[in-house]
Design a protein around this motif. Sequence first.
Motif, PDB file in Angstrom:
ATOM      1  N   ARG A  72      -9.669  41.046  44.839  1.00  0.00           N
ATOM      2  CA  ARG A  72      -9.725  42.342  45.039  1.00  0.00           C
ATOM      3  C   ARG A  72      -9.243  42.824  46.393  1.00  0.00           C
ATOM      4  O   ARG A  72      -9.492  42.088  47.386  1.00  0.00           O
ATOM      5  N   TRP A  73      -8.626  43.953  46.422  1.00  0.00           N
ATOM      6  CA  TRP A  73      -8.067  44.649  47.719  1.00  0.00           C
ATOM      7  C   TRP A  73      -9.334  44.809  48.777  1.00  0.00           C
ATOM      8  O   TRP A  73     -10.264  45.695  48.324  1.00  0.00           O
ATOM      9  N   TRP A  74      -9.225  44.539  49.747  1.00  0.00           N
ATOM     10  CA  TRP A  74     -10.168  44.724  51.012  1.00  0.00           C
ATOM     11  C   TRP A  74      -9.336  45.544  51.983  1.00  0.00           C
ATOM     12  O   TRP A  74      -8.381  45.014  52.721  1.00  0.00           O
ATOM     13  N   ASP A  75      -9.842  46.802  52.186  1.00  0.00           N
ATOM     14  CA  ASP A  75      -8.767  47.459  53.014  1.00  0.00           C
ATOM     15  C   ASP A  75      -9.155  47.576  54.685  1.00  0.00           C
ATOM     16  O   ASP A  75      -8.759  48.422  55.476  1.00  0.00           O
ATOM     17  N   GLY A  76     -10.094  46.568  54.903  1.00  0.00           N
ATOM     18  CA  GLY A  76     -10.494  46.597  56.085  1.00  0.00           C
ATOM     19  C   GLY A  76     -12.142  46.903  56.483  1.00  0.00           C
ATOM     20  O   GLY A  76     -12.690  46.692  57.482  1.00  0.00           O
ATOM     21  N   GLU A  77     -12.410  47.954  55.660  1.00  0.00           N
ATOM     22  CA  GLU A  77     -13.703  48.516  55.637  1.00  0.00           C
ATOM     23  C   GLU A  77     -14.339  48.440  54.377  1.00  0.00           C
ATOM     24  O   GLU A  77     -15.706  48.415  54.203  1.00  0.00           O
ATOM     25  N   THR A  78     -13.797  48.537  53.110  1.00  0.00           N
ATOM     26  CA  THR A  78     -14.500  48.461  51.783  1.00  0.00           C
ATOM     27  C   THR A  78     -13.661  48.108  50.781  1.00  0.00           C
ATOM     28  O   THR A  78     -12.215  47.967  50.980  1.00  0.00           O
ATOM     29  N   TRP A  79     -14.207  47.419  49.559  1.00  0.00           N
ATOM     30  CA  TRP A  79     -13.312  47.130  48.511  1.00  0.00           C
ATOM     31  C   TRP A  79     -12.677  48.272  47.908  1.00  0.00           C
ATOM     32  O   TRP A  79     -13.359  49.352  47.676  1.00  0.00           O
ATOM     33  N   VAL A  80     -11.313  48.069  47.495  1.00  0.00           N
ATOM     34  CA  VAL A  80     -10.713  49.284  46.766  1.00  0.00           C
ATOM     35  C   VAL A  80     -10.290  48.619  45.427  1.00  0.00           C
ATOM     36  O   VAL A  80      -9.538  47.498  45.359  1.00  0.00           O
ATOM     37  N   GLY A  81     -10.396  49.389  44.177  1.00  0.00           N
ATOM     38  CA  GLY A  81      -9.935  49.039  43.161  1.00  0.00           C
ATOM     39  C   GLY A  81     -10.487  48.021  42.424  1.00  0.00           C
ATOM     40  O   GLY A  81     -11.769  47.317  42.770  1.00  0.00           O
ATOM     41  N   GLY A  82     -10.276  47.482  41.226  1.00  0.00           N
ATOM     42  CA  GLY A  82     -11.102  46.497  40.575  1.00  0.00           C
ATOM     43  C   GLY A  82     -10.482  44.927  40.818  1.00  0.00           C
ATOM     44  O   GLY A  82      -9.657  44.922  41.464  1.00  0.00           O
ATOM     45  N   PRO A  83     -11.162  44.030  40.153  1.00  0.00           N
ATOM     46  CA  PRO A  83     -10.667  42.657  40.515  1.00  0.00           C
ATOM     47  C   PRO A  83      -9.434  42.352  39.728  1.00  0.00           C
ATOM     48  O   PRO A  83      -9.178  43.041  38.554  1.00  0.00           O
ATOM     49  N   THR A  84      -8.586  41.580  40.204  1.00  0.00           N
ATOM     50  CA  THR A  84      -7.166  41.326  39.703  1.00  0.00           C
ATOM     51  C   THR A  84      -7.196  40.045  39.146  1.00  0.00           C
ATOM     52  O   THR A  84      -7.919  39.111  39.522  1.00  0.00           O
ATOM     53  N   GLY A  85      -6.332  39.557  38.271  1.00  0.00           N
ATOM     54  CA  GLY A  85      -6.083  38.266  37.675  1.00  0.00           C
ATOM     55  C   GLY A  85      -5.073  37.614  38.746  1.00  0.00           C
ATOM     56  O   GLY A  85      -4.730  36.372  38.594  1.00  0.00           O
ATOM     57  N   GLY A  86      -4.490  38.107  39.729  1.00  0.00           N
ATOM     58  CA  GLY A  86      -3.663  37.471  40.636  1.00  0.00           C
ATOM     59  C   GLY A  86      -3.663  38.244  41.925  1.00  0.00           C
ATOM     60  O   GLY A  86      -4.929  38.846  42.119  1.00  0.00           O
ATOM     61  N   HIS A  87      -2.727  38.385  42.538  1.00  0.00           N
ATOM     62  CA  HIS A  87      -2.896  38.795  44.033  1.00  0.00           C
ATOM     63  C   HIS A  87      -2.178  40.135  44.125  1.00  0.00           C
ATOM     64  O   HIS A  87      -1.145  40.416  44.640  1.00  0.00           O
ATOM     65  N   GLY A  88      -2.776  41.026  43.396  1.00  0.00           N
ATOM     66  CA  GLY A  88      -2.041  42.417  43.235  1.00  0.00           C
ATOM     67  C   GLY A  88      -1.006  42.692  42.265  1.00  0.00           C
ATOM     68  O   GLY A  88      -0.507  43.483  42.435  1.00  0.00           O
ATOM     69  N   ALA A  89      -1.345  41.715  41.248  1.00  0.00           N
ATOM     70  CA  ALA A  89      -0.520  42.196  40.144  1.00  0.00           C
ATOM     71  C   ALA A  89      -0.369  43.202  39.375  1.00  0.00           C
ATOM     72  O   ALA A  89      -1.656  43.703  39.058  1.00  0.00           O
ATOM     73  N   PRO A  90       0.598  44.158  39.163  1.00  0.00           N
ATOM     74  CA  PRO A  90       0.418  45.247  38.334  1.00  0.00           C
ATOM     75  C   PRO A  90      -0.461  45.123  37.079  1.00  0.00           C
ATOM     76  O   PRO A  90      -0.331  44.294  36.442  1.00  0.00           O
ATOM     77  N   GLY A  91      -1.306  46.078  36.792  1.00  0.00           N
ATOM     78  CA  GLY A  91      -2.034  46.164  35.494  1.00  0.00           C
ATOM     79  C   GLY A  91      -3.193  45.418  35.574  1.00  0.00           C
ATOM     80  O   GLY A  91      -4.028  45.353  34.656  1.00  0.00           O
ATOM     81  N   TYR A  92      -3.522  44.921  36.901  1.00  0.00           N
ATOM     82  CA  TYR A  92      -4.901  44.271  36.882  1.00  0.00           C
ATOM     83  C   TYR A  92      -6.032  44.946  37.682  1.00  0.00           C
ATOM     84  O   TYR A  92      -6.962  44.313  38.068  1.00  0.00           O
ATOM     85  N   GLY A  93      -5.718  46.276  37.674  1.00  0.00           N
ATOM     86  CA  GLY A  93      -6.924  46.783  38.584  1.00  0.00           C
ATOM     87  C   GLY A  93      -6.814  47.044  40.122  1.00  0.00           C
ATOM     88  O   GLY A  93      -7.882  47.316  40.629  1.00  0.00           O
ATOM     89  N   GLY A  94      -5.437  46.709  40.569  1.00  0.00           N
ATOM     90  CA  GLY A  94      -5.413  46.759  42.074  1.00  0.00           C
ATOM     91  C   GLY A  94      -5.086  48.030  42.420  1.00  0.00           C
ATOM     92  O   GLY A  94      -5.137  49.059  41.601  1.00  0.00           O
ATOM     93  N   PRO A  95      -5.335  48.329  43.794  1.00  0.00           N
ATOM     94  CA  PRO A  95      -5.702  49.871  44.263  1.00  0.00           C
ATOM     95  C   PRO A  95      -4.093  50.191  44.039  1.00  0.00           C
ATOM     96  O   PRO A  95      -3.026  49.489  44.366  1.00  0.00           O
ATOM     97  N   PRO A  96      -4.061  51.590  43.737  1.00  0.00           N
ATOM     98  CA  PRO A  96      -2.478  52.244  43.576  1.00  0.00           C
ATOM     99  C   PRO A  96      -2.015  51.971  44.838  1.00  0.00           C
ATOM    100  O   PRO A  96      -2.287  52.370  46.063  1.00  0.00           O
ATOM    101  N   GLY A  97      -0.462  51.829  44.691  1.00  0.00           N
ATOM    102  CA  GLY A  97       0.345  51.520  46.216  1.00  0.00           C
ATOM    103  C   GLY A  97       0.210  50.520  46.802  1.00  0.00           C
ATOM    104  O   GLY A  97       0.907  50.455  47.616  1.00  0.00           O
TER     105      GLY A  97
END
Length: 234
Positions: free
Chosen positions: A23-48
């Motif tokens: 899951r993406w950690w922006d330095g202060e909090t979790w953003v988006g949902g869990p992913t099946g990879g490292h930010g692969a599109p369509g897995y709930g990663g944070p927009p952008g």
Amino acid sequence: MTYSSSPPPGWYHAQGDPPGTNRWWDGETWVGGPTGGHGAPGYGGPPGYGGPPGYAGPMAGTAGPYGYAAGYGYAVARPYAGFWPRFGATLLDGLILGVPIFILSGIFFAVAPTEERSCTINGRRSICEGPTDASIALFFLAYVVIAIAGVILYYGQLEGKTGQTIGKRALGIKTVRRSTGEPPGVGRAIGRAFAHYLSAMPCYLGYLWMLWDRDKQTWHDKITDTVVIRAPGY
């Protein structure tokens, strides 16, 4: 959820997420949902976001039990316990260990052999009755043995295996290893208990050290590579 002493932004495994996800950690909090990879599109990663190509944070996927990725020298993400909860837990533990020893001491001197000896009362020499020298020596020997056994059993078994003494459980705090986030283990907990004396020697400076330390570590924490955190549910 926001953590102190957090790692830099990146993809990490979050506590409670399915194994093998990040899951993406922006330095202060979790953003988006869990992913099946490292930010692969369509897995709930944070927009952008997608992270630099091939980047998943240092040793991502090897998080400790509280959510921090390993590789930063620690695996603890829960807030560190403050001074007063730790003081209250230490006081309560001291009473739990000290009161039985005090009661046993009273019983010992009540039944110990006595003898008459010269003493001074209000500036006048008199004859007093008190424990024999052999009784006093036996008392101090027994006191040392009982105190050491109490520390080994109480701190070694409770804090070593669960991270919590009775006092820490009552105050909602827990001792864990800084590098793994797990309870310290029996041997390390016993060493930490005796290292309290080193923290207390120079006017309790070792205890007060946590007030300005980044990880709120006392000297006995630093010696044994432990930190005290707020326990889950608190």
